[in-house]
Design an enzyme around this catalytic site. Structure first.
Site, mmCIF file in Angstrom:
data_model
loop_
_atom_site.group_PDB
_atom_site.id
_atom_site.type_symbol
_atom_site.label_atom_id
_atom_site.label_comp_id
_atom_site.label_asym_id
_atom_site.label_seq_id
_atom_site.Cartn_x
_atom_site.Cartn_y
_atom_site.Cartn_z
ATOM 1 N N GLY A 1 -10.638 2.649 -52.776
ATOM 2 C CA GLY A 1 -10.204 2.657 -54.173
ATOM 3 C C GLY A 1 -9.574 3.979 -54.558
ATOM 4 O O GLY A 1 -10.249 4.997 -54.640
ATOM 5 N N LYS B 1 -25.081 1.694 -71.895
ATOM 6 C CA LYS B 1 -23.794 1.222 -71.377
ATOM 7 C C LYS B 1 -23.277 0.120 -72.279
ATOM 8 O O LYS B 1 -24.075 -0.574 -72.936
ATOM 9 C CB LYS B 1 -23.971 0.652 -69.963
ATOM 10 C CG LYS B 1 -22.698 0.655 -69.126
ATOM 11 C CD LYS B 1 -22.559 1.927 -68.332
ATOM 12 C CE LYS B 1 -21.248 1.972 -67.566
ATOM 13 N NZ LYS B 1 -21.217 3.134 -66.666
ATOM 14 N N GLY C 1 -8.244 4.821 -57.453
ATOM 15 C CA GLY C 1 -8.118 4.877 -58.913
ATOM 16 C C GLY C 1 -8.221 6.328 -59.369
ATOM 17 O O GLY C 1 -7.995 7.252 -58.589
ATOM 18 N N ASN C 2 -8.588 6.514 -60.634
ATOM 19 C CA ASN C 2 -8.616 7.872 -61.189
ATOM 20 C C ASN C 2 -9.524 8.810 -60.401
ATOM 21 O O ASN C 2 -9.169 9.946 -60.135
ATOM 22 C CB ASN C 2 -9.070 7.829 -62.645
ATOM 23 C CG ASN C 2 -8.102 7.027 -63.491
ATOM 24 O OD1 ASN C 2 -6.910 7.002 -63.210
ATOM 25 N ND2 ASN C 2 -8.619 6.347 -64.502
ATOM 26 N N VAL C 3 -10.717 8.325 -60.024
ATOM 27 C CA VAL C 3 -11.650 9.190 -59.291
ATOM 28 C C VAL C 3 -11.206 9.347 -57.840
ATOM 29 O O VAL C 3 -11.111 10.462 -57.316
ATOM 30 C CB VAL C 3 -13.098 8.649 -59.351
ATOM 31 C CG1 VAL C 3 -14.034 9.535 -58.552
ATOM 32 C CG2 VAL C 3 -13.581 8.547 -60.792
HETATM 33 N N1 PHE Z 1 -18.396 6.243 -66.694
HETATM 34 C C1 PHE Z 1 -19.441 7.216 -66.688
HETATM 35 C C2 PHE Z 1 -20.479 6.860 -65.619
HETATM 36 O O1 PHE Z 1 -20.552 5.737 -65.122
HETATM 37 C C3 PHE Z 1 -20.115 7.237 -68.006
HETATM 38 C C4 PHE Z 1 -19.841 8.373 -68.956
HETATM 39 C C5 PHE Z 1 -18.596 8.926 -69.147
HETATM 40 C C6 PHE Z 1 -20.886 8.848 -69.686
HETATM 41 C C7 PHE Z 1 -18.423 9.954 -70.034
HETATM 42 C C8 PHE Z 1 -20.728 9.890 -70.581
HETATM 43 C C9 PHE Z 1 -19.492 10.437 -70.755
HETATM 44 O O2 PHE Z 1 -21.283 7.703 -65.248
#
Ligand code: PHE
Length: 349
Positions: free
Chosen positions: A184, A81, A186-188
């Protein structure tokens, strides 16, 4: 209770790369939690923190969660990360320049870490990064050959997690007639609401952006829940899709839901204790790193393994549904909480 210092020492990851970016007055922290199964991968979170310690603690937790996600579905990736800790808001040009400098750091890790988007970054940002850090960038826009936002596969995965949670609680996976409270939009959260609505669920939502609340109230029949009522509003399933750390002793005691399954990372404030609190309250918790692994899984299937979009979305949903069925079964059998069960389920793989 463990102190932050003790938690830091117990991290168990491989490397923390901390870069000071003087020009933007920012810090870039890349955490490589595990490369045991394969290269590490995970999103880039860009935001303002209350200090470097908080940013480091966050990237450590988030990278460990990525390891659990890939391990849950037995993929040959490890957890990583990035946190970009901004100390002030940046204009478009300075932000882009900072992204390019971040790209050089990713490139220098020579494939130990692959990046994607997360809170505060987008597929357009991945296009910028790709210019300097190819091939270590996932989730670019379709126009440049990527598979686009990871929010879509994440939402498909959370949908499957909600179905599995309903299957365990109510005896059937069907969400029609069920009330789902999404924190939330947001996008998700937004895309998830759409999927659930199409499947016949009634949607309640909480959202702190007033413009978005107004828009959704006008264009949908979702019911808005004020932030102060978020935790004690009755619903079948509560779906946290915003920031982490929202479930602790005080919020858990207020909950009036039967189950929890959402997209936010690190939902439990004290993971070693809060899973058990939920179990005592008879609230079925779909562990976050299982419910939300669809983004990472879907994107890596499509971009690293060349899988077609439809097949990847189906795989995501089946994998999450199967994992949760197994975890819930194990939790019931051993009379342990679902977080504990998920950890055992993962390590047995
Ligand atoms: N934001 C994603 C997560 O928290 C991380 C991710 C996105 C990893 C795209 C790989 C490709 O799981």
């Amino acid at each position: 209770m463990m102190t932050d210092e003790q938690k830091t020492l117990q991290w168990g990851g491989e490397a923390l790369h901390i870069y000071r970016d003087e020009i933007a007055d920012a810090w870039i922290i890349i955490a490589v939690h595990s490369t045991r199964r394969g290269p590490s991968a995970g999103g880039i979170r860009m935001k303002q923190y209350n200090g470097l310690q908080e940013a480091i603690a966050d990237v450590m937790k988030l990278s460990a969660a990525m390891t659990m996600k890939f391990a849950t579905v037995n993929m040959s990736w490890g957890g990583g990360k990035t946190v970009v800790y901004l100390t002030r808001p940046l204009d478009v040009a300075s932000r882009e320049a900072l992204l390019l400098r971040l790209g050089l750091h990713i490139k220098n890790l020579c494939g130990q870490y692959y990046a994607g988007p997360d809170i505060g970054t987008s597929s357009e940002d991945m296009d910028v990064l790709h210019g300097v850090a190819a091939p270590y960038i996932f989730s670019r826009t379709p126009a440049t050959g990527g598979s686009g936002s990871s929010s879509i596969p994440t939402a498909y995965g959370v949908f499957a997690a909600i179905q599995a949670t309903c299957r365990q609680i109510f005896g059937e996976a069907d969400v029609s007639g069920k009330s789902i409270l999404i924190q939330g939009m947001g996008n998700v959260g937004r895309f998830l609401a759409q999927l659930l609505h199409e499947a016949g669920a009634s949607i309640l939502f909480s959202e702190t952006n007033p413009a978005l609340v107004a828009e959704l109230s006008e264009t949908t029949d979702y019911r808005w829940v004020a932030p102060e009522n978020l935790f004690d509003t009755p619903c079948d399933i509560f779906s946290p899709c915003a920031q982490g750390g929202i479930l602790d002793h005080s919020t858990i005691s207020k909950l009036r839901c039967r189950g929890i399954a959402g997209a936010a990372n690190n939902q439990l404030y004290h993971p070693e204790r809060d899973g058990e609190l939920l179990r005592e309250r008879n609230i079925l918790y779909a562990p976050d790193f299982v419910a939300n692994l669809g983004g990472a899984m879907g994107i890596t299937l499509m971009e690293a393994e060349g899988m077609e979009y439809e097949t990847a979305m189906l795989r995501v949903q089946t994998a999450i549904g199967t994992a949760l069925d197994g975890i819930f079964l194990l939790a019931g059998e051993l009379k342990i909480d679902t977080v504990d069960a998920a950890e055992r389920w993962v390590t047995k793989l």
